[in-house]
Motif scaffolding. Structure first.
Motif, mmCIF file in Angstrom:
data_model
loop_
_atom_site.group_PDB
_atom_site.id
_atom_site.type_symbol
_atom_site.label_atom_id
_atom_site.label_comp_id
_atom_site.label_asym_id
_atom_site.label_seq_id
_atom_site.Cartn_x
_atom_site.Cartn_y
_atom_site.Cartn_z
ATOM 1 N N PRO A 351 1.054 -1.133 0.046
ATOM 2 C CA PRO A 351 -0.004 0.102 0.034
ATOM 3 C C PRO A 351 0.900 1.423 0.177
ATOM 4 O O PRO A 351 1.875 1.336 0.374
ATOM 5 C CB PRO A 351 -0.811 0.106 1.419
ATOM 6 C CG PRO A 351 -0.709 -1.480 1.594
ATOM 7 C CD PRO A 351 0.628 -1.993 1.256
ATOM 8 N N THR A 453 -11.429 -1.350 0.200
ATOM 9 C CA THR A 453 -9.919 -1.681 0.575
ATOM 10 C C THR A 453 -8.995 -0.715 0.886
ATOM 11 O O THR A 453 -8.209 -0.880 1.791
ATOM 12 C CB THR A 453 -9.393 -2.601 -0.608
ATOM 13 O OG1 THR A 453 -10.336 -3.790 -0.806
ATOM 14 C CG2 THR A 453 -8.121 -3.121 -0.256
ATOM 15 N N ALA A 454 -8.951 0.322 0.213
ATOM 16 C CA ALA A 454 -7.934 1.432 0.484
ATOM 17 C C ALA A 454 -8.331 2.168 1.895
ATOM 18 O O ALA A 454 -7.615 2.542 2.535
ATOM 19 C CB ALA A 454 -8.014 2.439 -0.485
ATOM 20 N N ASP A 455 -9.684 2.086 2.178
ATOM 21 C CA ASP A 455 -10.109 2.804 3.450
ATOM 22 C C ASP A 455 -9.751 1.800 4.581
ATOM 23 O O ASP A 455 -9.256 2.416 5.837
ATOM 24 C CB ASP A 455 -11.693 2.913 3.585
ATOM 25 C CG ASP A 455 -12.039 4.234 2.775
ATOM 26 O OD1 ASP A 455 -11.473 5.123 2.548
ATOM 27 O OD2 ASP A 455 -13.401 4.124 2.421
ATOM 28 N N ARG A 457 -7.195 -0.042 4.563
ATOM 29 C CA ARG A 457 -5.771 0.129 4.840
ATOM 30 C C ARG A 457 -5.303 1.653 5.589
ATOM 31 O O ARG A 457 -4.595 1.322 6.469
ATOM 32 C CB ARG A 457 -5.112 0.251 3.460
ATOM 33 C CG ARG A 457 -5.107 -0.881 2.509
ATOM 34 C CD ARG A 457 -4.593 -0.838 1.275
ATOM 35 N NE ARG A 457 -4.547 -1.797 0.172
ATOM 36 C CZ ARG A 457 -4.485 -1.732 -1.013
ATOM 37 N NH1 ARG A 457 -4.454 -0.411 -1.622
ATOM 38 N NH2 ARG A 457 -4.635 -2.765 -1.757
ATOM 39 N N ASP A 513 -11.765 4.494 -4.984
ATOM 40 C CA ASP A 513 -10.795 3.944 -3.589
ATOM 41 C C ASP A 513 -11.535 4.423 -2.393
ATOM 42 O O ASP A 513 -11.369 3.969 -1.313
ATOM 43 C CB ASP A 513 -9.652 4.275 -3.567
ATOM 44 C CG ASP A 513 -8.757 3.479 -4.767
ATOM 45 O OD1 ASP A 513 -8.969 2.195 -4.524
ATOM 46 O OD2 ASP A 513 -8.026 3.952 -5.284
ATOM 47 N N HIS A 546 -6.370 8.198 -3.515
ATOM 48 C CA HIS A 546 -6.464 7.892 -2.116
ATOM 49 C C HIS A 546 -5.215 7.585 -1.730
ATOM 50 O O HIS A 546 -4.349 7.090 -2.321
ATOM 51 C CB HIS A 546 -7.404 6.577 -2.098
ATOM 52 C CG HIS A 546 -7.706 6.277 -0.820
ATOM 53 N ND1 HIS A 546 -7.043 5.987 0.548
ATOM 54 C CD2 HIS A 546 -9.168 6.051 -0.170
ATOM 55 C CE1 HIS A 546 -7.444 5.633 1.482
ATOM 56 N NE2 HIS A 546 -8.649 5.803 1.108
ATOM 57 N N PHE A 548 -4.025 5.451 0.168
ATOM 58 C CA PHE A 548 -3.538 4.177 0.246
ATOM 59 C C PHE A 548 -4.088 3.350 -1.028
ATOM 60 O O PHE A 548 -4.753 2.442 -0.712
ATOM 61 C CB PHE A 548 -4.121 3.573 1.516
ATOM 62 C CG PHE A 548 -3.171 3.963 2.704
ATOM 63 C CD1 PHE A 548 -2.225 3.202 3.261
ATOM 64 C CD2 PHE A 548 -3.529 5.221 3.427
ATOM 65 C CE1 PHE A 548 -1.632 3.372 4.263
ATOM 66 C CE2 PHE A 548 -2.766 5.677 4.383
ATOM 67 C CZ PHE A 548 -1.810 4.905 4.906
ATOM 68 N N GLN A 549 -4.067 4.091 -2.152
ATOM 69 C CA GLN A 549 -4.405 3.227 -3.333
ATOM 70 C C GLN A 549 -3.590 2.330 -3.772
ATOM 71 O O GLN A 549 -2.328 2.333 -3.274
ATOM 72 C CB GLN A 549 -4.638 4.349 -4.554
ATOM 73 C CG GLN A 549 -3.464 4.937 -4.705
ATOM 74 C CD GLN A 549 -3.399 5.948 -5.801
ATOM 75 O OE1 GLN A 549 -4.493 6.310 -6.476
ATOM 76 N NE2 GLN A 549 -2.316 6.734 -5.938
ATOM 77 N N ASP A 556 -4.469 -7.531 1.722
ATOM 78 C CA ASP A 556 -6.046 -7.012 2.190
ATOM 79 C C ASP A 556 -6.918 -7.806 2.166
ATOM 80 O O ASP A 556 -7.834 -7.503 2.938
ATOM 81 C CB ASP A 556 -6.162 -6.131 0.707
ATOM 82 C CG ASP A 556 -5.296 -5.273 0.373
ATOM 83 O OD1 ASP A 556 -4.639 -4.589 1.161
ATOM 84 O OD2 ASP A 556 -4.545 -4.886 -0.869
#
Length: 634
Positions: A351, A453-455, A457, A513, A546, A548-549, A556
């Protein structure tokens, strides 16, 4: 020496007030300096009509259960040129037999009083620290007729706070995002998104000190919100008469175009007017402009009015109102953002962790042309708490009608009375602070708030950094990484990146994201439209996408599985099935028979059912759960 007129002199502290509990009249003002009403004395029990709830806010519900407590609350302005009045109250109780001078109206075994500061500046923690010392000294006198110490407090506070700037170290005193992350973990981001969507969010816990601390700490995660974003957060009027409330409904067709109104609230209010003897006074106009019947075309009808959903279908501003400003910004976007970097070129399982940099060279804040708030170069704080969206850190039971008020399009409020929690249909989300749970009844809103998923992370990154150093007794809360300011910097980066992504051309991949349903809902809110209608040159320096894209990885999948097992109903069933399996193996030993087979079948069935509801890696949100869960699922 006559006290200065607080409304004429721009002093930071308006009044010092003592509120007591009378055995016949209930909560009442016993002393105020300067007097709350210019024509009355210091010992008058009268309050301005706009502040009629002051005694119930300063002396909260259930105060007798605690020896001492602290309350933050907001009062509406008395005049047009005033803004929100910030109240801090320190409550204590003392045994009546310990008093040196016992007045005639003291008939109970204990005496309950609050010393309250009404201020123009949102320095909650600083005011609380000073007020607690004075309240302690006031009670140690054991003679409540000794008011000289309160007058000295008024002079001292105005002398020390006059001319002071609203800096983070002062504004955020006593507000700890570290403790918030440790308690709520990834759910803090869900609450953050709830407020961005301008939903009706109710915090619930007791005592009040814990309640207001959690609520204000959440708001401190929004850049500039406490310093400059709450000035219009308490524009409401107390109940007055049925006739005035009827006139409000009749004149609703001329409402100001920015005000969003729940149609279900209109229906419920109409029913209340039939059966109630008391109503609500019509509020002040929320706009300086003149509205006409021709403004009705700016309001969109809701998609449905189902009473089963706790989510409000708000009528909102027609996009054509801001069409011209949006067109200008689109032209600028083509010039500055025509070439975007590939947002999905990172290595799998790695990430992107962007470290926020110190903000330098921003200059001061300026008056927003549309929002009316003092904004920085990025257009922050967002105009969330404006045009009928209230921030009430503590709500007294007497303010319950505000939850269904037709002029209140939303709120972030705190309550300790169980009646607020029981009437869930009046709120979109109830945050149980003690249990760290978020109760949302509307399945559509739960889907919108499902973390990507990015959130996940991002949230996991915060939790790991906060928990790593939690046992360090020397640097606890004072270091940079994992500290309070570091956490606020991370949320500032998150919001900056979200805003930057929203103004780019062909930004579907960037916004995915954050959650496509969430972004779609956010773009029709008042705060986004106000922000988007103005130019913010500093946003060109913010990298879109994002923080954490990146591509979906095995890490994940483990992260989503972990969060889902811990927070979903099906996840809890899996845990129970696994426990049953383990118990059966231990009990039966080598005799692997029907009990073990049945337990394994149960675990397999629960696991299979739960995995079928997980979203594929590329999906933004998981499909709706067939069962009506009351807690939001990540």
């Amino acid at each position: 020496m006559e006290p200065p007129a607080a409304e004429d002199v721009k002093v930071p502290v308006l009044h010092i007030v003592v509120v007591g509990f009378h055995h016949k009249r209930g909560c009442q003002v016993e002393f105020s300096y300067p007097p709350l009403l210019p024509d009355e004395g210091h010992d008058s029990n009268l309050t301005p009509e706009e502040w009629r709830y002051l005694p119930f806010l300063a002396l909260p519900d259930g105060a007798h259960n605690y020896q001492e407590d602290t309350v933050y609350f907001h009062l509406p302005p008395l005049t047009g040129d005033m803004k929100c009045v910030y109240g801090v109250s320190c409550y204590r109780q003392i045994e009546a037999k310990a008093l040196k001078v016992r007045q005639a109206d003291v008939t109970r075994e204990t005496v309950q009083k609050s010393v309250c500061v009404l201020s123009r500046v949102p320095l909650y923690g600083l005011l609380q620290a000073k007020l607690q010392l004075i309240t302690h000294a006031y009670f140690e006198e054991k003679d409540f007729s000794q008011i000289s110490i309160l007058q000295e407090l008024y002079d001292h506070m105005n002398g020390s706070l006059r001319g002071s700037t609203l800096e983070g170290s002062q504004v955020y005193l006593g507000l700890s995002p570290r403790d918030l992350i440790l308690h709520f973990q990834h759910k803090v981001l869900i609450i953050f998104k709830l407020i961005l969507l301008e939903k009706k969010v109710l915090f619930y816990v007791s005592p009040v000190n814990t309640l207001v601390g959690a609520l204000m700490t959440v708001l401190s995660l929004f850049p500039g919100m406490i310093e400059h974003g709450l000035v219009d957060s308490s524009h409401y009027k107390p109940r007055s008469s049925v006739s005035e409330e009827l006139s409000l409904v009749e004149s609703f067709s001329g409402a100001e175009e920015f005000v969003s109104v729940s149609v279900t609230d209109l229906a419920s209010t109409a029913l209340e007017l039939v059966g109630e003897d008391t109503g609500q006074r019509a509020p002040e106009s929320l706009s300086s402009g003149n509205s006409t019947e021709g403004d009705n075309h700016l309001l969109k009808p809701p998609s449905h009015t189902s009473p089963e959903s706790s989510e409000s279908d708000w009528e909102t501003l027609d996009p054509s109102v801001l069409e011209e400003a949006g067109a200008k910004e689109a032209i600028e976007g083509k010039e500055t953002g025509s070439e975007l970097p590939d947002t999905f070129d990172s290595q799998p399982g790695t990430p992107i962790t962007v470290q926020p940099q110190a903000v330098t060279g921003q200059g001061g804040v300026t008056q927003g042309l549309v929002s009316g708030l003092e904004e920085d170069q990025y257009g922050l704080p967002l105009a969330v708490f404006t045009k009928g969206y209230l921030c009430l850190p503590y709500m007294a039971l007497q303010q319950h009608h505000l939850l269904s008020d037709v002029t209140v399009r939303g709120f972030v409020a705190g309550a300790t009375n169980i009646l607020f929690r029981q009437q869930r249909h009046l709120s979109d989300a109830i945050v149980d602070v003690e249990e760290a749970r978020i109760h949302i009844q509307d399945p559509e809103l739960r889907k919108i708030l499902s973390l990507t998923t990015a959130d996940l992370r991002f949230a996991d990154y915060l939790v790991k950094h906060v928990t790593e150093n939690r046992d360090d007794v020397f640097l606890d809360g004072t270091g940079w990484e994992g500290g309070d300011e570091w956490i606020r910097a991370q949320f500032t980066l998150y919001l900056h990146s979200l805003l930057s992504s929203a103004i780019q051309q062909d930004n579907e991949r960037l916004l995915a994201d954050y959650g496509a349903p969430f972004v779609a809902a956010w773009k029709i809110t008042h705060n986004y439209r106000v922000w988007h209608s103005n130019k913010h040159p500093a946003m060109t320096a913010i990298t879109p996408g994002h923080p954490f894209q990146g591509q979906y990885s095995v890490t994940d999948m483990k992260l989503r599985l972990s969060h889902s097992v811990q927070n979903s109903e099906r996840g809890k069933k899996i845990g129970n099935a696994m426990m049953t399996t383990s118990r059966s193996v231990v009990q039966t030993g080598k005799a692997v028979g029907q009990s073990v087979g049945g337990a394994l079948t149960s675990a397999k069935s629960a696991m299979s059912s739960w995995f079928s509801t997980l979203a594929p890696p590329a999906a933004v949100t998981p499909p709706a759960s067939p069962e009506a869960a009351t807690e939001v699922e990540p």
